[in-house]
Design a protein around this motif. Sequence first.
Motif, PDB file in Angstrom:
ATOM      1  N   GLY A   1       0.773  -1.231   0.000  1.00  0.00           N
ATOM      2  CA  GLY A   1       0.000   0.000   0.000  1.00  0.00           C
ATOM      3  C   GLY A   1       0.808   1.286   0.000  1.00  0.00           C
TER       4      GLY A   1
ATOM      5  N   ARG B   1      -1.453   3.439   2.094  1.00  0.00           N
ATOM      6  CA  ARG B   1      -2.899   3.214   2.103  1.00  0.00           C
ATOM      7  C   ARG B   1      -3.143   1.746   2.439  1.00  0.00           C
ATOM      8  NH1 ARG B   1      -7.366   5.476   1.810  1.00  0.00           N
ATOM      9  NH2 ARG B   1      -9.202   4.679   0.786  1.00  0.00           N
ATOM     10  N   LEU B   2      -3.880   1.510   3.520  1.00  0.00           N
ATOM     11  CA  LEU B   2      -4.156   0.147   3.978  1.00  0.00           C
ATOM     12  C   LEU B   2      -5.633  -0.073   4.228  1.00  0.00           C
ATOM     13  CD1 LEU B   2      -1.340  -0.397   6.624  1.00  0.00           C
ATOM     14  CD2 LEU B   2      -1.459  -1.371   4.344  1.00  0.00           C
ATOM     15  N   LYS B   3      -6.034  -1.321   4.092  1.00  0.00           N
ATOM     16  CA  LYS B   3      -7.392  -1.735   4.457  1.00  0.00           C
ATOM     17  C   LYS B   3      -7.237  -2.888   5.432  1.00  0.00           C
ATOM     18  CE  LYS B   3     -11.705  -3.358   2.326  1.00  0.00           C
ATOM     19  NZ  LYS B   3     -12.555  -2.905   3.374  1.00  0.00           N
ATOM     20  N   ILE B   4      -7.772  -2.685   6.617  1.00  0.00           N
ATOM     21  CA  ILE B   4      -7.755  -3.738   7.632  1.00  0.00           C
ATOM     22  C   ILE B   4      -9.202  -3.968   8.030  1.00  0.00           C
ATOM     23  CG2 ILE B   4      -6.993  -4.399   9.945  1.00  0.00           C
ATOM     24  CD1 ILE B   4      -4.485  -2.729   9.469  1.00  0.00           C
TER      25      ILE B   4
ATOM     26  N   VAL C   1     -12.016  -1.181   7.748  1.00  0.00           N
ATOM     27  CA  VAL C   1     -11.412   0.148   7.848  1.00  0.00           C
ATOM     28  C   VAL C   1     -10.330   0.321   6.785  1.00  0.00           C
ATOM     29  CG1 VAL C   1     -10.121   1.733   9.324  1.00  0.00           C
ATOM     30  CG2 VAL C   1     -11.884   0.276  10.325  1.00  0.00           C
ATOM     31  N   SER C   2     -10.497   1.365   5.977  1.00  0.00           N
ATOM     32  CA  SER C   2      -9.526   1.698   4.954  1.00  0.00           C
ATOM     33  C   SER C   2      -9.072   3.125   5.210  1.00  0.00           C
ATOM     34  CB  SER C   2     -10.189   1.589   3.574  1.00  0.00           C
ATOM     35  OG  SER C   2      -9.246   1.797   2.567  1.00  0.00           O
ATOM     36  N   ALA C   3      -7.765   3.351   5.199  1.00  0.00           N
ATOM     37  CA  ALA C   3      -7.266   4.689   5.494  1.00  0.00           C
ATOM     38  C   ALA C   3      -5.893   4.901   4.891  1.00  0.00           C
ATOM     39  CB  ALA C   3      -7.204   4.902   7.004  1.00  0.00           C
ATOM     40  N   THR C   4      -5.559   6.162   4.706  1.00  0.00           N
ATOM     41  CA  THR C   4      -4.228   6.546   4.280  1.00  0.00           C
ATOM     42  C   THR C   4      -3.478   7.018   5.514  1.00  0.00           C
ATOM     43  OG1 THR C   4      -5.010   7.159   2.092  1.00  0.00           O
ATOM     44  CG2 THR C   4      -2.895   8.076   2.790  1.00  0.00           C
TER      45      THR C   4
ATOM     46  N   ALA D   1      -9.395   6.838  11.329  1.00  0.00           N
ATOM     47  CA  ALA D   1      -9.134   5.396  11.423  1.00  0.00           C
ATOM     48  C   ALA D   1      -8.252   5.078  12.620  1.00  0.00           C
ATOM     49  CB  ALA D   1      -8.466   4.891  10.154  1.00  0.00           C
TER      50      ALA D   1
ATOM     51  N   SER E   1      -4.142  -9.452  10.206  1.00  0.00           N
ATOM     52  CA  SER E   1      -3.867  -8.537   9.096  1.00  0.00           C
ATOM     53  C   SER E   1      -2.424  -8.066   9.139  1.00  0.00           C
ATOM     54  CB  SER E   1      -4.803  -7.326   9.147  1.00  0.00           C
ATOM     55  OG  SER E   1      -6.139  -7.726   8.961  1.00  0.00           O
TER      56      SER E   1
END
Length: 154
Positions: free
Chosen positions: A32, A49-52, A55-58, A85, A128
């Motif tokens: 990311g 940028r991650l999605k766990i 929840v997705s956030a930069t 996030a 994750s």
Amino acid sequence: MHIEGEERIPAPREIVWAALNDTETLRQCIPGCQSLEQSSPTELVATVRLKIGPVSATFNGEISLSNINPPESYTISGEGKGGIAGFGKGAADVFLVEEGPETVLRYSAQAQVGGKLAQLGSRLVESSSRKLAQQFFADFNAAVTAGSSSEGTG
């Protein structure tokens, strides 16, 4: 949360060490990663940028290197803020051990999360995080191996 593991890389330790300290190699391997810039010889600034889970956030973060012992080990520490996030911070001790023509990269990391990420539950965040670490080291191994094999053929 504690994460540890090892990756066997078919390249000499000096090449692995150089790749661990190469901003472009790291940028390509960090899941990311949108940007990674060196702000000093031991500090980097990153946008990831991650999605766990849901929840997705930069995350905008700072990374620093310490306990540097070339070409054997260092400690990499970082902290990233992802707005609502939450945040993530952690540190990893990275060790390189030469075994014949290969290098064994061992890592031991501690990480913490806060905000919405912490509300997801420790199992989801931990699984994750383990997946992200495994993805980074697999991609790093592939990048080093590709770079190492092309150096000898040029």
